[in-house]
Write an enzyme that holds these catalytic residues in place. Sequence first.
Site, PDB file in Angstrom:
ATOM      1  N   PHE A  65     -52.859 -27.589 -15.389  1.00 56.77           N
ATOM      2  CA  PHE A  65     -53.689 -26.505 -15.915  1.00 56.77           C
ATOM      3  C   PHE A  65     -52.816 -25.446 -16.559  1.00 56.77           C
ATOM      4  O   PHE A  65     -51.815 -25.021 -15.975  1.00 56.77           O
ATOM      5  CB  PHE A  65     -54.522 -25.870 -14.788  1.00 56.77           C
ATOM      6  N   ALA A  66     -53.192 -25.046 -17.763  1.00 52.56           N
ATOM      7  CA  ALA A  66     -52.452 -24.003 -18.476  1.00 52.56           C
ATOM      8  C   ALA A  66     -53.483 -23.078 -19.103  1.00 52.56           C
ATOM      9  O   ALA A  66     -53.861 -23.225 -20.261  1.00 52.56           O
ATOM     10  CB  ALA A  66     -51.539 -24.613 -19.527  1.00 52.56           C
ATOM     11  N   GLY A  68     -54.976 -19.293 -20.078  1.00 54.45           N
ATOM     12  CA  GLY A  68     -54.516 -17.949 -20.450  1.00 54.45           C
ATOM     13  C   GLY A  68     -53.042 -17.964 -20.791  1.00 54.45           C
ATOM     14  O   GLY A  68     -52.551 -18.851 -21.482  1.00 54.45           O
ATOM     15  N   ARG A  69     -52.330 -16.994 -20.264  1.00 48.35           N
ATOM     16  CA  ARG A  69     -50.914 -16.859 -20.642  1.00 48.35           C
ATOM     17  C   ARG A  69     -50.010 -17.939 -20.072  1.00 48.35           C
ATOM     18  O   ARG A  69     -48.866 -18.058 -20.485  1.00 48.35           O
ATOM     19  CB  ARG A  69     -50.394 -15.505 -20.172  1.00 48.35           C
ATOM     20  N   ALA A 179     -40.951 -26.122   0.052  1.00 50.02           N
ATOM     21  CA  ALA A 179     -39.509 -25.875   0.184  1.00 50.02           C
ATOM     22  C   ALA A 179     -39.187 -24.704   1.119  1.00 50.02           C
ATOM     23  O   ALA A 179     -38.188 -24.731   1.835  1.00 50.02           O
ATOM     24  CB  ALA A 179     -38.905 -25.620  -1.203  1.00 50.02           C
ATOM     25  N   THR A 190     -47.913 -20.546   7.000  1.00 48.56           N
ATOM     26  CA  THR A 190     -48.934 -19.587   6.551  1.00 48.56           C
ATOM     27  C   THR A 190     -50.285 -20.271   6.333  1.00 48.56           C
ATOM     28  O   THR A 190     -50.909 -20.125   5.282  1.00 48.56           O
ATOM     29  CB  THR A 190     -48.472 -18.875   5.261  1.00 48.56           C
ATOM     30  N   GLU A 246     -54.437 -23.839  -1.681  1.00 51.20           N
ATOM     31  CA  GLU A 246     -53.370 -24.393  -0.845  1.00 51.20           C
ATOM     32  C   GLU A 246     -53.746 -24.406   0.636  1.00 51.20           C
ATOM     33  O   GLU A 246     -53.388 -25.327   1.374  1.00 51.20           O
ATOM     34  CB  GLU A 246     -52.076 -23.596  -1.049  1.00 51.20           C
ATOM     35  N   TYR A 290     -44.616 -12.411 -12.429  1.00 48.64           N
ATOM     36  CA  TYR A 290     -45.876 -11.828 -11.977  1.00 48.64           C
ATOM     37  C   TYR A 290     -46.302 -10.604 -12.789  1.00 48.64           C
ATOM     38  O   TYR A 290     -47.439 -10.492 -13.199  1.00 48.64           O
ATOM     39  CB  TYR A 290     -45.773 -11.417 -10.506  1.00 48.64           C
TER      40      TYR A 290
HETATM   41  C1  2GW Z   1     -52.214 -17.624 -11.344  1.00 47.80           C
HETATM   42  C2  2GW Z   1     -51.889 -16.488 -10.602  1.00 47.80           C
HETATM   43  C3  2GW Z   1     -51.825 -15.252 -11.206  1.00 47.80           C
HETATM   44  C4  2GW Z   1     -52.063 -15.144 -12.552  1.00 47.80           C
HETATM   45  C5  2GW Z   1     -52.361 -16.265 -13.265  1.00 47.80           C
HETATM   46  C6  2GW Z   1     -52.481 -17.500 -12.667  1.00 47.80           C
HETATM   47  C7  2GW Z   1     -52.787 -18.669 -13.456  1.00 47.80           C
HETATM   48  C8  2GW Z   1     -52.632 -19.922 -12.898  1.00 47.80           C
HETATM   49  C9  2GW Z   1     -53.151 -18.578 -14.821  1.00 47.80           C
HETATM   50  O1  2GW Z   1     -53.323 -17.496 -15.419  1.00 47.80           O
HETATM   51  N1  2GW Z   1     -53.334 -19.719 -15.544  1.00 47.80           N
HETATM   52  C10 2GW Z   1     -53.181 -20.939 -14.970  1.00 47.80           C
HETATM   53  O2  2GW Z   1     -53.318 -21.954 -15.659  1.00 47.80           O
HETATM   54  N2  2GW Z   1     -52.880 -21.047 -13.641  1.00 47.80           N
HETATM   55  C11 2GW Z   1     -52.742 -22.397 -13.043  1.00 47.80           C
HETATM   56  O3  2GW Z   1     -52.847 -22.327 -11.634  1.00 47.80           O
HETATM   57  C12 2GW Z   1     -51.368 -22.975 -13.366  1.00 47.80           C
HETATM   58  O4  2GW Z   1     -51.446 -24.377 -13.473  1.00 47.80           O
HETATM   59  C13 2GW Z   1     -50.568 -22.570 -12.159  1.00 47.80           C
HETATM   60  O5  2GW Z   1     -49.390 -23.329 -11.987  1.00 47.80           O
HETATM   61  C14 2GW Z   1     -51.603 -22.770 -11.046  1.00 47.80           C
HETATM   62  C15 2GW Z   1     -51.338 -21.992  -9.744  1.00 47.80           C
HETATM   63  O6  2GW Z   1     -50.966 -20.674 -10.040  1.00 47.80           O
HETATM   64  P1  2GW Z   1     -49.451 -20.181  -9.767  1.00 47.80           P
HETATM   65  O7  2GW Z   1     -48.535 -21.302 -10.174  1.00 47.80           O
HETATM   66  O8  2GW Z   1     -49.205 -18.884 -10.403  1.00 47.80           O
HETATM   67  O9  2GW Z   1     -49.467 -19.979  -8.230  1.00 47.80           O
HETATM   68  P2  2GW Z   1     -48.262 -20.266  -7.162  1.00 47.80           P
HETATM   69  O10 2GW Z   1     -47.065 -20.843  -7.838  1.00 47.80           O
HETATM   70  O11 2GW Z   1     -48.081 -19.054  -6.343  1.00 47.80           O
HETATM   71  O12 2GW Z   1     -48.978 -21.415  -6.376  1.00 47.80           O
HETATM   72  C16 2GW Z   1     -49.223 -21.790  -5.080  1.00 47.80           C
HETATM   73  O13 2GW Z   1     -50.390 -21.121  -4.565  1.00 47.80           O
HETATM   74  C17 2GW Z   1     -51.561 -21.268  -5.365  1.00 47.80           C
HETATM   75  C18 2GW Z   1     -52.710 -20.567  -4.679  1.00 47.80           C
HETATM   76  O14 2GW Z   1     -52.459 -19.202  -4.554  1.00 47.80           O
HETATM   77  C19 2GW Z   1     -51.895 -22.731  -5.603  1.00 47.80           C
HETATM   78  O15 2GW Z   1     -52.276 -23.345  -4.397  1.00 47.80           O
HETATM   79  C20 2GW Z   1     -50.691 -23.464  -6.160  1.00 47.80           C
HETATM   80  O16 2GW Z   1     -50.967 -24.848  -6.295  1.00 47.80           O
HETATM   81  C21 2GW Z   1     -49.497 -23.270  -5.241  1.00 47.80           C
HETATM   82  O17 2GW Z   1     -48.358 -23.894  -5.811  1.00 47.80           O
END
Ligand code: 2GW
Length: 295
Positions: A65-66, A68-69, A179, A190, A246, A290
């Site tokens: 998933f990609a 927005g930004r 990790a 958590t 998660e 972030y």
């Molecule tokens: C997510 C958080 C804040 C702002 C934007 C987004 C966002 C996520 C977005 O604007 N657009 C988007 O496509 N995403 C998708 O959601 C993208 O594929 C991203 O990799 C995924 C999860 O968001 P991410 O990678 O910022 O969250 P992490 O790395 O803290 O992920 C862990 O926790 C998440 C739940 O809070 C999920 O479970 C994720 O699978 C975990 O790795």
Amino acid sequence: NLLVASETTPRLFTNLDETLNYGSRPAVQTRTSWNAPIMWELMFDANFYDQKHHELNTSVAVTVFAVGRYLEAYLNTFLISAEKHFMLGFPVTYYVFTDLPGNVTKITLAPQRKLKIIQVERYSRWQDISMMRMKLISEVIEKELRYSFSHVFCFDVDQEFKGRFGSEALGDSVAMLHAHFYKLPKNRFTYDRNPKSKAYMSEGDYYYHAAIFGGKCQNVKTLADFCYLNIMEDKMNNVEALWHDESHLNKYFWLHKPTKLLSPEYCWDMLIGDTSDILIKRVLWAPKQYEKLRI
Ligand code: 2GW
Ligand code: MN
């Protein structure tokens, strides 16, 4: 005659993981209590897995998933690096879910590899962007993937492939060891601890990372349905699990044990200082942005 037939038919149905060398990594846990392998470098013969999976005609769908930004921030790095390291030599189709199909740049794909774009809406809350992936993953498996692919892997986009992520990672139901938690005692995990949430857990096996999960199409659909239904039930009750999708994924894998675990070599965070167990970095977390992206 039956005997003759079974002797000449290629033995496609052996459990490939029976060939693993569990003793080759004495410093780390290489098997779960329910005997699922935990895949670490040196345990497996990559060529063996590749050969067997070619005999089995294995084909793999990737969902990423990609929205927005995250599109401009991460997608190209993810895809270009996947073309260098992910299931090389196998038919792979990337399913890119985005709200901005026109902004996906064409990258060169190796033979037998394809990319499909699925337009999705952009939820205003990032928690919903993350959680609603489960619904869309379930739908695409049901409508399309189950007819064309033996396996599916679901990835966060904010990561980069750096080393082989090959057919040894395939299994019926595959979970990723987080990790940051693989060396910590269970009381530090958590999990969601709110009894009002469907993701509530008082105990568990491991802390799994939702950034990578996979398996046979039917199993991943069951996982995605479970998480989505519980996410929606939480919404009706006005609760949200601590780590969103998660937390629900951890609950699912507690109730339905994965048949294979990937070591943190498959999803490593460079910010972790102790790399003594990490013989190869196959996927790295992209640096978090972030301030820029979570507004
Ligand atoms: C997510 C958080 C804040 C702002 C934007 C987004 C966002 C996520 C977005 O604007 N657009 C988007 O496509 N995403 C998708 O959601 C993208 O594929 C991203 O990799 C995924 C999860 O968001 P991410 O990678 O910022 O969250 P992490 O790395 O803290 O992920 C862990 O926790 C998440 C739940 O809070 C999920 O479970 C994720 O699978 C975990 O790795
Ligand atoms: Mn992520």
